[in-house]
Design an enzyme around this catalytic site. Structure first.
Site, PDB file in Angstrom:
ATOM      1  N   GLY A  27      23.352  75.733 -21.592  1.00  0.00           N
ATOM      2  CA  GLY A  27      24.678  75.558 -21.001  1.00  0.00           C
ATOM      3  C   GLY A  27      25.017  74.113 -20.697  1.00  0.00           C
ATOM      4  N   GLY A  30      22.065  72.643 -18.372  1.00  0.00           N
ATOM      5  CA  GLY A  30      20.700  72.738 -18.889  1.00  0.00           C
ATOM      6  C   GLY A  30      20.499  72.052 -20.228  1.00  0.00           C
ATOM      7  N   TYR A 140      30.884  82.826  -4.558  1.00  0.00           N
ATOM      8  CA  TYR A 140      29.960  81.926  -5.275  1.00  0.00           C
ATOM      9  C   TYR A 140      29.250  81.017  -4.265  1.00  0.00           C
ATOM     10  CZ  TYR A 140      28.598  78.294  -8.676  1.00  0.00           C
ATOM     11  OH  TYR A 140      27.900  77.396  -9.459  1.00  0.00           O
ATOM     12  N   PRO A 167      25.111  69.156  -7.155  1.00  0.00           N
ATOM     13  CA  PRO A 167      25.984  68.280  -7.932  1.00  0.00           C
ATOM     14  C   PRO A 167      27.442  68.526  -7.563  1.00  0.00           C
ATOM     15  CG  PRO A 167      25.351  70.167  -9.242  1.00  0.00           C
ATOM     16  CD  PRO A 167      24.677  70.335  -7.902  1.00  0.00           C
ATOM     17  N   ASN A 169      31.529  68.154  -9.191  1.00  0.00           N
ATOM     18  CA  ASN A 169      32.098  68.832 -10.378  1.00  0.00           C
ATOM     19  C   ASN A 169      31.528  68.259 -11.686  1.00  0.00           C
ATOM     20  OD1 ASN A 169      33.983  69.439  -8.154  1.00  0.00           O
ATOM     21  ND2 ASN A 169      35.240  70.333  -9.776  1.00  0.00           N
ATOM     22  N   ILE A 170      30.671  69.039 -12.351  1.00  0.00           N
ATOM     23  CA  ILE A 170      30.026  68.574 -13.590  1.00  0.00           C
ATOM     24  C   ILE A 170      30.962  68.840 -14.772  1.00  0.00           C
ATOM     25  CG2 ILE A 170      27.966  68.774 -15.049  1.00  0.00           C
ATOM     26  CD1 ILE A 170      26.525  70.050 -12.682  1.00  0.00           C
ATOM     27  N   LYS A 191      43.575  73.189 -23.524  1.00  0.00           N
ATOM     28  CA  LYS A 191      45.036  73.366 -23.476  1.00  0.00           C
ATOM     29  C   LYS A 191      45.744  72.238 -24.213  1.00  0.00           C
ATOM     30  CE  LYS A 191      45.655  75.549 -18.961  1.00  0.00           C
ATOM     31  NZ  LYS A 191      46.299  75.357 -17.655  1.00  0.00           N
ATOM     32  N   ARG A 212      38.869  65.218  -6.900  1.00  0.00           N
ATOM     33  CA  ARG A 212      37.541  65.734  -7.212  1.00  0.00           C
ATOM     34  C   ARG A 212      36.609  64.572  -7.552  1.00  0.00           C
ATOM     35  NH1 ARG A 212      39.684  69.436  -5.335  1.00  0.00           N
ATOM     36  NH2 ARG A 212      39.907  71.591  -6.074  1.00  0.00           N
TER      37      ARG A 212
HETATM   38  O1  GFB Z   1      37.179  72.680 -11.853  1.00  0.00           O
HETATM   39  P1  GFB Z   1      38.081  73.440 -10.976  1.00  0.00           P
HETATM   40  O2  GFB Z   1      38.663  74.663 -11.532  1.00  0.00           O
HETATM   41  O3  GFB Z   1      37.401  73.943  -9.671  1.00  0.00           O
HETATM   42  O4  GFB Z   1      39.285  72.446 -10.554  1.00  0.00           O
HETATM   43  P2  GFB Z   1      37.200  73.429  -8.183  1.00  0.00           P
HETATM   44  C1  GFB Z   1      40.406  72.955  -9.910  1.00  0.00           C
HETATM   45  C2  GFB Z   1      41.488  71.891  -9.734  1.00  0.00           C
HETATM   46  O5  GFB Z   1      42.052  71.545 -10.985  1.00  0.00           O
HETATM   47  C3  GFB Z   1      42.612  72.473  -8.889  1.00  0.00           C
HETATM   48  C4  GFB Z   1      43.439  71.925 -11.017  1.00  0.00           C
HETATM   49  O6  GFB Z   1      43.233  71.449  -8.138  1.00  0.00           O
HETATM   50  C5  GFB Z   1      43.568  73.027  -9.962  1.00  0.00           C
HETATM   51  O7  GFB Z   1      44.900  73.139  -9.495  1.00  0.00           O
HETATM   52  N1  GFB Z   1      43.801  72.395 -12.364  1.00  0.00           N
HETATM   53  C6  GFB Z   1      44.893  72.001 -13.080  1.00  0.00           C
HETATM   54  C7  GFB Z   1      43.146  73.309 -13.108  1.00  0.00           C
HETATM   55  N2  GFB Z   1      44.963  72.664 -14.233  1.00  0.00           N
HETATM   56  C8  GFB Z   1      43.878  73.474 -14.294  1.00  0.00           C
HETATM   57  C9  GFB Z   1      43.398  74.385 -15.289  1.00  0.00           C
HETATM   58  O8  GFB Z   1      43.972  74.610 -16.343  1.00  0.00           O
HETATM   59  N3  GFB Z   1      42.226  75.029 -15.002  1.00  0.00           N
HETATM   60  C10 GFB Z   1      41.537  74.819 -13.837  1.00  0.00           C
HETATM   61  N4  GFB Z   1      40.384  75.458 -13.642  1.00  0.00           N
HETATM   62  N5  GFB Z   1      41.991  73.988 -12.869  1.00  0.00           N
HETATM   63  C11 GFB Z   1      34.809  74.285  -8.453  1.00  0.00           C
HETATM   64  C12 GFB Z   1      34.228  75.651  -8.491  1.00  0.00           C
HETATM   65  O9  GFB Z   1      35.990  74.328  -7.723  1.00  0.00           O
HETATM   66  O10 GFB Z   1      33.932  73.383  -7.879  1.00  0.00           O
HETATM   67  C13 GFB Z   1      32.973  75.613  -9.310  1.00  0.00           C
HETATM   68  O11 GFB Z   1      35.154  76.523  -9.081  1.00  0.00           O
HETATM   69  C14 GFB Z   1      32.040  74.520  -8.826  1.00  0.00           C
HETATM   70  O12 GFB Z   1      32.352  76.842  -9.223  1.00  0.00           O
HETATM   71  C15 GFB Z   1      32.761  73.196  -8.642  1.00  0.00           C
HETATM   72  O13 GFB Z   1      31.463  74.910  -7.624  1.00  0.00           O
HETATM   73  C16 GFB Z   1      31.925  72.133  -8.011  1.00  0.00           C
HETATM   74  O14 GFB Z   1      36.827  71.993  -8.118  1.00  0.00           O
HETATM   75  O15 GFB Z   1      38.381  73.815  -7.349  1.00  0.00           O
END
Ligand code: GFB
Length: 316
Positions: A27, A30, A140, A167, A169-170, A191, A212
């Site tokens: 993944g 890993g 989670y 970690p 955000n990877i 996208k 982030r």
């Molecule tokens: O990576 P992500 O989904 O998770 O990022 P988290 C979310 C941010 O990206 C939000 C914006 O502010 C969303 O509004 N965003 C914009 C989008 N467009 C998109 C899109 O098309 N897809 C997604 N996914 N987001 C993560 C956890 O939270 O943190 C993981 O979900 C992990 O499990 C990681 O723990 C460290 O940062 O919110």
């Protein structure tokens, strides 16, 4: 007749233990880690018997545990039950198998979403259990918090050298580029790719204002290999650049690298998630003051190249 030595030689070859097994070894996290055995979705680690058999058959000396049910904001909000069950089962089984089969060192992956939502920033290793996680990903987060508890309990009762890493955000190659459930970077790369190909608007969730801290997967692999060799504390260690970037800035870089010239739409009816979760990397930096992180610009370029090259076969 064979001499004893020959028999012994045969025996030694037969019982040689692999030095390192990585769960979730194909993944995002890993795959850049060098190891002897990588396990993937062919082993359902939620099942204690399958997990036990995996350890019994391979008897590794050390384990880096990356396998998890993961996703971005969408995945965490849509699949709350699965994210809790899969992760609590996988972690419980893997850590218990490590104990049972005498694993010398375990490095277990947590995530910054384990931290409380309502907490004074920056996040430090001491703040994991001081309040409720953010509502968008609490199943989670709690499942991952329990891995920290299990490791602490096993260290105290069984005197094992198990550690965990947190970690931020990877991102990088081998991620899941799913449009609904993926992390923000792979989802937006996919996208943007489709918008360019089909001449349609590029749609981003939320306001673009959330912040982030992104870390490139190969940097995480290097740091994890260092942790395996050198870090032995009960308290987890945060792996982070401690540099915040807005989602808007990420979009600008993706658009630049993918040479997208079409319309961008900000979908303000879609969630922003947690506004920010800045972390303090001073513990990591006190051990590795000269570590050079890959810039977001370079890491995105590599990730986009990988995605375009592997478009047909990648997870999406
Ligand atoms: O990576 P992500 O989904 O998770 O990022 P988290 C979310 C941010 O990206 C939000 C914006 O502010 C969303 O509004 N965003 C914009 C989008 N467009 C998109 C899109 O098309 N897809 C997604 N996914 N987001 C993560 C956890 O939270 O943190 C993981 O979900 C992990 O499990 C990681 O723990 C460290 O940062 O919110």
């Amino acid at each position: 007749m064979k001499s004893n030595m020959e028999i012994l030689d045969v025996g030694e070859v037969h019982v040689k233990r692999p030095s390192l097994m990585v769960t979730g070894g194909n993944g995002l996290v890993g795959s850049p880690i060098k190891c002897d055995i990588r396990t993937g979705s062919e082993f359902d680690l939620r099942n204690p018997h399958i997990c036990d058999k995996l350890f019994q058959n391979n008897k590794p000396i050390n384990v880096i545990h990356c396998a998890a049910k993961v996703g971005g904001l969408g995945g965490n909000m849509n699949l709350k039950g699965e994210f809790f069950y899969d992760n609590i089962m996988i972690n419980t089984n893997v850590i218990e198998s490590c104990r049972k089969y005498g694993i010398q060192k375990l490095v277990c992956f947590l995530s910054t979403c384990v931290f409380p939502d309502n907490i004074e920033y920056p996040l430090t290793e001491k703040k994991i259990h001081l309040g409720e996680p953010h509502t968008s990903n609490y199943p989670y987060a709690y499942a991952k918090r329990m891995a920290d508890i299990q490791i602490r309990a096993y260290r105290e009762q069984y005197n094992v050298n198990y550690v965990s890493v947190i970690p931020t955000n990877i991102y990088g190659p081998q991620d899941n580029f799913n449009l609904e459930n993926g992390h923000v970077i792979p989802s937006l790369i996919h996208k943007c790719y489709l918008s360019k190909k089909n001449n349609t608007p590029f749609r981003i969730w939320g306001s673009g204002k959330p912040l982030r801290e992104f870390i490139y997967s190969e940097d995480v692999a290097k740091l994890t290999e260092w942790v395996l060799e050198n870090y032995n504390e009960e308290e987890p260690i945060i792996l982070s650049t401690s540099e915040e970037v807005s989602i808007k800035d990420v979009v600008k870089l993706i658009v630049k690298h993918m040479d997208f010239k079409g319309e961008i739409i900000w979908e303000d009816d879609k969630p922003d998630g947690q506004f920010r979760k800045p972390s303090d990397n001073s513990k990591l930096m006190s051990y590795l003051p000269d570590f050079k992180f890959t810039s977001l610009d370079d890491g995105l370029k590599k990730t986009i190249n990988w995605f375009v090259t592997n478009y047909e076969s990648c997870r999406k």
